[in-house]
Design a protein around this motif. Structure first.
Motif, PDB file in Angstrom:
ATOM      1  N   VAL A  32     -18.731  70.160 -19.777  1.00 11.36           N
ATOM      2  CA  VAL A  32     -19.950  70.941 -19.643  1.00 11.36           C
ATOM      3  C   VAL A  32     -21.010  70.235 -20.474  1.00 11.36           C
ATOM      4  O   VAL A  32     -20.818  70.001 -21.672  1.00 11.36           O
ATOM      5  CB  VAL A  32     -19.762  72.386 -20.136  1.00 11.36           C
ATOM      6  CG1 VAL A  32     -21.112  73.092 -20.248  1.00 11.36           C
ATOM      7  CG2 VAL A  32     -18.854  73.161 -19.192  1.00 11.36           C
ATOM      8  N   LEU A  33     -22.096  69.854 -19.855  1.00 12.93           N
ATOM      9  CA  LEU A  33     -23.138  69.091 -20.527  1.00 12.93           C
ATOM     10  C   LEU A  33     -24.077  70.029 -21.271  1.00 12.93           C
ATOM     11  O   LEU A  33     -24.659  70.933 -20.675  1.00 12.93           O
ATOM     12  CB  LEU A  33     -23.931  68.272 -19.506  1.00 12.93           C
ATOM     13  CG  LEU A  33     -23.102  67.463 -18.498  1.00 12.93           C
ATOM     14  CD1 LEU A  33     -24.030  66.729 -17.535  1.00 12.93           C
ATOM     15  CD2 LEU A  33     -22.173  66.492 -19.207  1.00 12.93           C
ATOM     16  N   SER A  34     -24.210  69.815 -22.571  1.00 13.27           N
ATOM     17  CA  SER A  34     -25.093  70.678 -23.351  1.00 13.27           C
ATOM     18  C   SER A  34     -25.864  69.846 -24.363  1.00 13.27           C
ATOM     19  O   SER A  34     -25.494  68.713 -24.682  1.00 13.27           O
ATOM     20  CB  SER A  34     -24.290  71.770 -24.064  1.00 13.27           C
ATOM     21  OG  SER A  34     -25.154  72.721 -24.656  1.00 13.27           O
ATOM     22  N   GLY A  35     -26.949  70.432 -24.856  1.00 11.40           N
ATOM     23  CA  GLY A  35     -27.794  69.761 -25.818  1.00 11.40           C
ATOM     24  C   GLY A  35     -29.176  70.376 -25.813  1.00 11.40           C
ATOM     25  O   GLY A  35     -29.444  71.343 -25.086  1.00 11.40           O
ATOM     26  N   ARG A  42     -30.496  67.667 -17.192  1.00 12.10           N
ATOM     27  CA  ARG A  42     -30.617  67.742 -15.733  1.00 12.10           C
ATOM     28  C   ARG A  42     -30.459  66.368 -15.107  1.00 12.10           C
ATOM     29  O   ARG A  42     -29.789  66.208 -14.079  1.00 12.10           O
ATOM     30  CB  ARG A  42     -31.959  68.365 -15.347  1.00 12.10           C
ATOM     31  CG  ARG A  42     -31.989  69.880 -15.452  1.00 12.10           C
ATOM     32  CD  ARG A  42     -33.228  70.451 -14.781  1.00 12.10           C
ATOM     33  NE  ARG A  42     -34.438  70.085 -15.524  1.00 12.10           N
ATOM     34  CZ  ARG A  42     -34.961  70.835 -16.495  1.00 12.10           C
ATOM     35  NH1 ARG A  42     -34.372  71.973 -16.847  1.00 12.10           N
ATOM     36  NH2 ARG A  42     -36.065  70.458 -17.115  1.00 12.10           N
ATOM     37  N   ALA A  43     -31.052  65.365 -15.732  1.00 13.42           N
ATOM     38  CA  ALA A  43     -30.939  64.001 -15.204  1.00 13.42           C
ATOM     39  C   ALA A  43     -29.487  63.532 -15.246  1.00 13.42           C
ATOM     40  O   ALA A  43     -29.003  62.891 -14.302  1.00 13.42           O
ATOM     41  CB  ALA A  43     -31.826  63.064 -16.000  1.00 13.42           C
ATOM     42  N   MET A  44     -28.801  63.854 -16.306  1.00 15.71           N
ATOM     43  CA  MET A  44     -27.396  63.452 -16.419  1.00 15.71           C
ATOM     44  C   MET A  44     -26.531  64.180 -15.402  1.00 15.71           C
ATOM     45  O   MET A  44     -25.646  63.592 -14.776  1.00 15.71           O
ATOM     46  CB  MET A  44     -26.894  63.730 -17.833  1.00 15.71           C
ATOM     47  CG  MET A  44     -25.521  63.140 -18.127  1.00 15.71           C
ATOM     48  SD  MET A  44     -25.079  63.369 -19.869  1.00 15.71           S
ATOM     49  CE  MET A  44     -23.527  62.441 -19.895  1.00 15.71           C
ATOM     50  N   ALA A  45     -26.789  65.472 -15.218  1.00 20.83           N
ATOM     51  CA  ALA A  45     -26.027  66.246 -14.245  1.00 20.83           C
ATOM     52  C   ALA A  45     -26.271  65.736 -12.830  1.00 20.83           C
ATOM     53  O   ALA A  45     -25.361  65.713 -12.001  1.00 20.83           O
ATOM     54  CB  ALA A  45     -26.390  67.727 -14.351  1.00 20.83           C
ATOM     55  N   LEU A  51     -21.107  68.543 -12.373  1.00 16.83           N
ATOM     56  CA  LEU A  51     -21.042  68.956 -13.769  1.00 16.83           C
ATOM     57  C   LEU A  51     -22.135  69.976 -14.072  1.00 16.83           C
ATOM     58  O   LEU A  51     -23.253  69.883 -13.571  1.00 16.83           O
ATOM     59  CB  LEU A  51     -21.188  67.753 -14.702  1.00 16.83           C
ATOM     60  CG  LEU A  51     -20.092  66.691 -14.620  1.00 16.83           C
ATOM     61  CD1 LEU A  51     -20.265  65.660 -15.732  1.00 16.83           C
ATOM     62  CD2 LEU A  51     -18.701  67.312 -14.682  1.00 16.83           C
ATOM     63  N   ASP A  52     -21.794  70.926 -14.902  1.00 15.59           N
ATOM     64  CA  ASP A  52     -22.702  72.013 -15.272  1.00 15.59           C
ATOM     65  C   ASP A  52     -23.530  71.598 -16.475  1.00 15.59           C
ATOM     66  O   ASP A  52     -22.990  71.091 -17.461  1.00 15.59           O
ATOM     67  CB  ASP A  52     -21.855  73.253 -15.617  1.00 15.59           C
ATOM     68  CG  ASP A  52     -22.694  74.513 -15.718  1.00 15.59           C
ATOM     69  OD1 ASP A  52     -23.899  74.453 -15.433  1.00 15.59           O
ATOM     70  OD2 ASP A  52     -22.125  75.560 -16.103  1.00 15.59           O
TER      71      ASP A  52
END
Length: 346
Positions: A32-35, A42-45, A51-52
């Motif tokens: 889960v991508l957070s930061g 959003r760009a990474m997702a 991926l969320d």
């Protein structure tokens, strides 16, 4: 393997965070991508479909709770950890999930032990700070070298880096640590940490071949002075850094790491040489590999895997060497490092 378990990664879009996300995917976990930066998330997702992305801020506990909702564990890769560690650990305690970070900041790691040891143990939750190249790897090597020794007189951790191109995060963390200690230096001697203003001595260290004898800065104190003494009975813990790497780190114009392979690793190589001494006997553990930031990812992800599969020896706040079977853990890293152990008597 991860068996599809979800692991939140705070700071997922950072230099080390991206390695951690990739390693989680390789191991069968669902990151889960957070930061803090919603646009970067959003760009990474978008570049990794499926991926969320969950933006969160350390000064917004509710956003952290949303980021960790449904996760089996959280890995914090976002420094300075003096700012991020405590709020993320609090969120992990609320969620009842293990917390792992990659903090090399000595003061932040001390804070984690001081503030969360009792609470994490009472909650039956695992908190592993400094599960990274600095702090975690040295602790595992020293613990493996100790073997059946209950105590030792000295531990020496010598970092043989051919270069050190620091990330922006490394520089920011260093500034925070330097500010917190008022520009003074730290050493671990006579069983305690002490501040000092002495200049760092230049010494010679005999690394295993082919590196051989190199000039190093003595008392170039790293997170090992927190992790090793947290569970090993060793009154003297000293760390060293090759002078060329130290010069790179201190130079303001040294560029950030540059990727040279499809995994995003730099060309940098490292040799970590750990020597523990008891009386006239020395034991040595050596790890060799490439890219100190990239190798942090398998360290952190292997830690999560072992926590979630019950391969731990304690609960609460614990360093790598205390909570895991150090030798078995190091052997599991064989795709990423080579390991050597030896014993000598003088």
């Amino acid at each position: 393997m991860g068996s599809g378990q979800t692991v939140a990664v705070f700071g997922a879009y950072g230099h080390t965070g991206r390695f951690v996300v990739a390693q989680l995917l390789d191991r069968g976990f669902v990151p889960v991508l957070s930061g803090r930066d919603a646009d970067k998330l959003r760009a990474m997702a978008t570049s990794t479909p499926g991926l969320d992305a969950r933006p969160a801020s350390v000064d917004d506990p509710a956003s952290l709770d949303r980021a960790l909702a449904g996760a089996a564990a959280v890995i914090n890769t976002a420094g300075p950890f003096a700012t991020t560690a405590a709020p993320l650990i609090e969120a992990a305690l609320r969620a009842g999930i293990p917390y792992v970070d990659v903090a090399a900041e000595i003061e932040a790691n001390l804070d984690t032990f001081a503030h969360f040891t009792d609470r994490a143990r009472a909650a039956g939750t695992v908190v592993v700070p400094a599960m990274a190249f600095y702090g975690g790897l040295g602790d595992l090597l020293a613990t493996a070298a100790m073997g059946d020794w209950a105590e030792a007189d000295e531990a020496h951790v010598a970092y043989g880096l051919d270069s050190w191109h620091p990330t922006a995060g490394t520089r920011a963390a260093g500034e925070v640590s330097g500010s917190r200690r008022g520009g003074r230096r730290l050493r671990y001697t006579n069983g305690r940490l002490e501040h000092h203003d002495d200049e760092l001595p230049t010494e010679k260290w005999s690394f295993p071949e082919p590196m051989g004898t190199r000039a190093v800065l003595g008392e170039f104190t790293m997170a090992d002075v927190v992790t090793l003494p947290s569970h090993l009975s060793i009154p003297e813990v000293r760390t060293y850094m090759t002078t060329e790497a130290a010069r790179d780190l201190s130079a303001p114009d040294t560029p950030a790491p540059a990727a040279v392979d499809e995994q995003g690793r730099s060309a940098q190589t490292f040799l970590v040489d750990v020597v523990v001494r008891s009386g006239d006997t020395e034991r040595r553990a050596v790890a060799r590999g490439r890219d100190i930031y990239a190798v942090t990812a398998p360290l952190a992800v292997e830690a999560v895997h072992r926590i979630l599969t019950g391969q731990t020896k304690t609960v609460g706040v614990a360093s790598a060497g205390e909570i895991f079977d150090a030798l078995d853990f190091l052997r599991a890293l064989s795709p990423h490092i080579t390991l050597e152990l030896e014993q000598t008597a003088s």
